[in-house]
Scaffold this motif. Structure first.
Motif, short mmCIF file in Angstrom:
data_model
loop_
_atom_site.label_atom_id
_atom_site.label_comp_id
_atom_site.label_asym_id
_atom_site.label_seq_id
_atom_site.Cartn_x
_atom_site.Cartn_y
_atom_site.Cartn_z
N GLY A 1 0.82 -1.21 0.00
CA GLY A 1 0.00 0.00 0.00
C GLY A 1 0.85 1.26 0.00
N LEU A 2 1.98 1.23 0.73
CA LEU A 2 2.91 2.37 0.69
C LEU A 2 3.62 2.43 -0.64
CD1 LEU A 2 4.49 4.72 1.93
CD2 LEU A 2 6.03 3.03 2.95
N TRP A 3 4.10 1.30 -1.11
CA TRP A 3 4.90 1.29 -2.33
C TRP A 3 4.09 1.68 -3.58
CZ3 TRP A 3 7.75 -4.06 -1.48
CH2 TRP A 3 8.58 -3.94 -0.36
N ARG A 4 2.83 1.27 -3.61
CA ARG A 4 2.03 1.49 -4.82
C ARG A 4 1.04 2.65 -4.71
NH1 ARG A 4 0.50 -4.78 -6.55
NH2 ARG A 4 2.54 -5.34 -7.41
N GLN A 5 0.54 2.91 -3.49
CA GLN A 5 -0.52 3.89 -3.32
C GLN A 5 -0.12 5.05 -2.40
OE1 GLN A 5 -3.60 1.28 -1.85
NE2 GLN A 5 -4.25 0.69 -3.93
N LYS A 6 1.12 5.04 -1.89
CA LYS A 6 1.63 6.11 -1.03
C LYS A 6 0.82 6.24 0.27
CE LYS A 6 3.12 8.68 -5.13
NZ LYS A 6 3.10 9.97 -5.85
N VAL A 7 0.36 5.10 0.79
CA VAL A 7 -0.40 5.08 2.03
C VAL A 7 0.40 4.29 3.06
CG1 VAL A 7 -2.52 4.35 3.19
CG2 VAL A 7 -2.60 5.22 0.83
N LEU A 8 0.81 4.96 4.15
CA LEU A 8 1.62 4.33 5.18
C LEU A 8 0.75 3.91 6.36
CD1 LEU A 8 4.37 3.62 6.56
CD2 LEU A 8 4.35 5.97 7.46
N ASN A 9 0.87 2.65 6.77
CA ASN A 9 0.27 2.18 8.02
C ASN A 9 1.38 2.15 9.07
OD1 ASN A 9 -0.70 0.68 10.20
ND2 ASN A 9 -1.94 -0.66 8.91
N PRO A 10 1.36 3.03 10.06
CA PRO A 10 2.47 3.12 11.02
C PRO A 10 2.67 1.87 11.87
CG PRO A 10 1.12 5.10 11.10
CD PRO A 10 0.36 4.09 10.29
N GLU A 11 1.68 0.96 11.90
CA GLU A 11 1.81 -0.26 12.70
C GLU A 11 2.01 -1.50 11.85
OE1 GLU A 11 2.08 -0.29 15.92
OE2 GLU A 11 1.68 1.85 16.16
N SER A 12 2.07 -1.35 10.54
CA SER A 12 2.23 -2.51 9.66
C SER A 12 2.95 -2.04 8.40
CB SER A 12 0.86 -3.10 9.31
OG SER A 12 0.99 -4.23 8.47
N ASN A 13 4.26 -2.33 8.33
CA ASN A 13 5.09 -1.78 7.27
C ASN A 13 6.38 -2.59 7.18
OD1 ASN A 13 6.80 -0.54 9.45
ND2 ASN A 13 4.95 0.70 9.72
N LEU B 1 17.65 3.36 -14.33
CA LEU B 1 16.36 3.81 -13.82
C LEU B 1 16.19 3.30 -12.40
CD1 LEU B 1 14.08 3.23 -16.94
CD2 LEU B 1 15.21 5.34 -16.19
N PRO B 2 15.82 4.16 -11.46
CA PRO B 2 15.71 3.73 -10.07
C PRO B 2 14.55 2.77 -9.86
CG PRO B 2 14.85 5.94 -10.31
CD PRO B 2 15.44 5.58 -11.64
N SER B 3 14.71 1.89 -8.88
CA SER B 3 13.68 0.89 -8.61
C SER B 3 12.77 1.27 -7.45
CB SER B 3 14.36 -0.46 -8.30
OG SER B 3 15.25 -0.34 -7.21
N TYR B 4 13.09 2.34 -6.73
CA TYR B 4 12.33 2.73 -5.55
C TYR B 4 10.90 3.11 -5.92
CZ TYR B 4 10.92 5.60 -1.49
OH TYR B 4 10.26 6.14 -0.43
N LYS B 5 9.95 2.52 -5.20
CA LYS B 5 8.55 2.90 -5.30
C LYS B 5 8.14 3.49 -3.97
CE LYS B 5 8.31 0.96 -9.37
NZ LYS B 5 8.29 1.82 -10.58
N PRO B 6 7.38 4.59 -3.96
CA PRO B 6 6.51 5.16 -4.97
C PRO B 6 7.17 5.93 -6.11
CG PRO B 6 5.79 5.71 -2.73
CD PRO B 6 7.15 5.15 -2.63
N GLY B 7 8.44 6.27 -6.03
CA GLY B 7 9.09 7.00 -7.10
C GLY B 7 10.22 7.85 -6.57
N VAL B 8 11.07 8.35 -7.50
CA VAL B 8 12.23 9.16 -7.14
C VAL B 8 12.10 10.52 -7.81
CG1 VAL B 8 14.74 9.38 -7.32
CG2 VAL B 8 13.72 7.15 -6.81
N ARG B 9 12.29 11.58 -7.04
CA ARG B 9 12.27 12.94 -7.56
C ARG B 9 13.71 13.45 -7.62
NH1 ARG B 9 8.09 17.66 -5.96
NH2 ARG B 9 6.77 16.03 -6.85
#
Length: 558
Positions: A152-164, A447-455
């Motif tokens: 969910g963090l990697w693809r949708q930029k949603v962080l769960n602070p208790e499950s990551n 090309l960087p592999s980091y998701k959600p992305g590199v700026r």
């Protein structure tokens, strides 16, 4: 059995060559070799194009007594001797794990294990195998649910602070390369116990003998589930989404502090006289709670830096030359270090061949990077952390006391979040631009592999000036060891701050906290491990300390 070491053979040797090398080393006939097993296989790649395999083998032969007499190895000798060709021969060491205790028939209070990363997992497993029926408290979710939250963090930029990446069944090691080697001292062969249990849980059998074993994330998921089932089948209990918010402590008449249990986020209290603290390096709120409760905690050194990505083919060719791509070699790794003019050391850390850079934040509004590989290691890029060592003296601008290192981490993780645009994208820069001090505008061949992305931009504001200066000096030095390491298009992604715990929850030789009896700090979060294998080993050691203490308390007075 006898162990023979340093048997060297060409990379593409015929199948019979190893047997022939054994016969030559021992000076025996073919019919006098009953059998052998490979104990370890490594390689020497110092001569590119002429890579050799190096074997250690355990040999069964009816001539063992004669050979030992000829080599003058007596019953008390636990060393080695040299055969006629200069190779080493020794008795095969006994690596079978032996339990130090069995749980007493009456066990009024069960031991608690806080955290279910590699350390907590093995502490709980060994306690369960000895009959102590531990209760494991994990603030995160079961591994498959946790995997969904991580995506969910990697693809949708949603962080769960208790499950990551940091919190949940399996710990941070689940989303890593799954490396299973370490340079720790291990005279009791606890590392073999870790390996054997992983194989039982479904790991490839080759991890028992290759020199740098690894598992990879996907395989770790099912293995962790299998080990959980084993603990439960032995009477252990696993409780997920159970964050420990407080420690119950009392003081006896002599002024000695004793742990008496924990309070969960829900308000429920669990009584216990033995609590294994296997937190992992990112349980910042729990470190703060321990400090507030008077548990002895001290600041310790760690490192900060960036992830670097190159084409895996560049690393393979630099390390293996024309033999790059050989199936026995796999994807090449590296280990680099440079001592800088400003007194800092910069080194590569957690190198992931054929892997990806992953988002590893555990707190909102912060960006953290880490590396991960699957068992196949067949992704296009190689990645590693390139980090600069820092000490508690560097923590002063960020606070006072043993938790100041955590505030340093938070400061630079929040800065990376800002530089990345505020949506968990990471700041990045091409290596060539970083060395020239100019911002990057577009990617090149890597090309960087980091998701959600590199700026892309300028990474100079993302770390302290001394760290930027040290890394800028180190990269060209690394290029002299691996041609192309400082290539223009290689990508740096920031920031890497969780190399190890910024604190040590100090313990004595008996395993107890220095000032709180019954509390057993363990693993990476407590400052006593670094990586899956060493954390598992420390979990075993800690389980033994708990078991022996429980048994000694239960023993009738003389």
């Amino acid at each position: 059995m006898l162990r023979l070491t340093d048997l060297k053979l060409p990379l593409d040797h015929p199948e019979a060559a190893l047997r022939e090398a054994i016969l030559a080393r021992l000076g025996i006939a073919a019919d006098e070799l009953t059998g052998f097993t490979v104990a370890k296989r490594s390689y020497d790649a110092r001569r590119r194009g002429a890579i050799v395999l190096i074997y250690s083998v355990d040999v069964d032969t009816p001539r063992e007594a004669d050979i030992l007499q000829r080599l003058q190895l007596d019953d008390e000798d636990d060393g080695y001797a040299y055969s006629h060709d200069g190779g080493k021969v020794m008795r095969t060491p006994d690596t079978v794990y032996k339990f130090v205790a069995r749980a007493p028939t009456s066990l009024p209070l069960r031991p608690l294990v806080i955290g279910m990363g590699p350390c907590g997992l093995f502490a709980a497993l060994v306690l369960a195998q000895m009959g102590f029926r531990p209760i494991v408290l994990e603030r995160g979710k079961a591994v498959r649910e946790r995997t969904k939250d991580t995506w969910g963090l990697w693809r949708q930029k949603v962080l769960n602070p208790e499950s990551n990446v940091q919190f949940g069944e399996g710990g941070a090691g689940t989303f890593s390369d799954g490396k299973l080697w370490s340079q720790i001292s291990d005279p009791k062969h606890y590392g073999r116990k870790v390996i054997d249990e992983f194989v039982k849980a479904g790991a490839p059998e080759e991890i028992a003998y290759v020199s740098k074993p690894h598992i990879g994330t996907f395989r770790l998921v099912s293995m962790v589930e299998q080990m959980r089932a084993t603990i439960e089948s032995l009477g252990g209990e696993i409780r997920f989404s159970q964050r420990v918010d407080d420690l119950l402590v009392d003081t006896d008449r002599e002024g000695t502090r004793h742990v008496r249990g924990v309070t969960l986020e829900s308000g429920e209290q669990l009584r216990a006289d033995h609590v294994v603290l296997a937190l992992g390096h990112s349980a910042r709120d729990t470190f703060a709670m321990l400090h507030a409760r008077g548990v002895f905690v001290e600041a310790k050194p760690f490192s900060i830096g960036f992830r670097i990505e190159h084409p895996q083919s560049l690393i393979d060719n630099a390390r293996f030359g024309p033999q790059a791509g050989h199936p026995l070699l796999g994807a090449a790794d590296y280990k680099l270090v440079h001592h800088c003019r400003n007194g800092r050391s910069v080194y590569s850390f957690c190198m992931c061949p054929g892997g990806t850079v992953v988002a590893a934040a555990s707190e909102p509004g912060r960006v953290v990077t880490n590396g991960m590989s699957q068992y196949s290691r067949n992704e296009r890029n190689a990645n590693a952390a390139i980090v600069c060592g820092i000490t508690p003296e560097d923590f002063a601008p960020y606070g006072v006391g043993p938790l100041a290192g955590i505030e340093l981490q938070r400061h630079w993780e929040a800065r990376a979040f800002e530089l990345g645009g505020g949506e968990y994208e990471a700041p990045g820069q091409l290596v060539g631009d970083f060395l020239k001090g100019r911002a990057s505008r577009e990617f090149g061949g890597v090309l960087p592999s980091y998701k959600p992305g590199v700026r892309l931009g300028d990474l100079a504001p993302s770390l302290p000036e001394y760290a930027i200066a040290a890394i800028r000096e180190a990269l060209p030095a690394f290029d002299r060891q691996i041609r192309g390491f400082a290539m223009q298009d290689a990508v740096l992604t920031g920031v890497e701050t969780r190399t190890s715990s910024p604190v040590r929850v100090t313990r004595g030789e008996d395993g107890h906290s220095l000032n709180t009896r019954g509390l057993f700090p363990a693993g990476e979060g407590a400052g006593y491990a670094g990586g899956i294998l060493s954390a598992g080993v420390d979990g075993i050691r800690t389980a033994e300390a708990v078991a022996l203490d429980i048994v000694s308390r239960a023993a009738p007075a003389a």
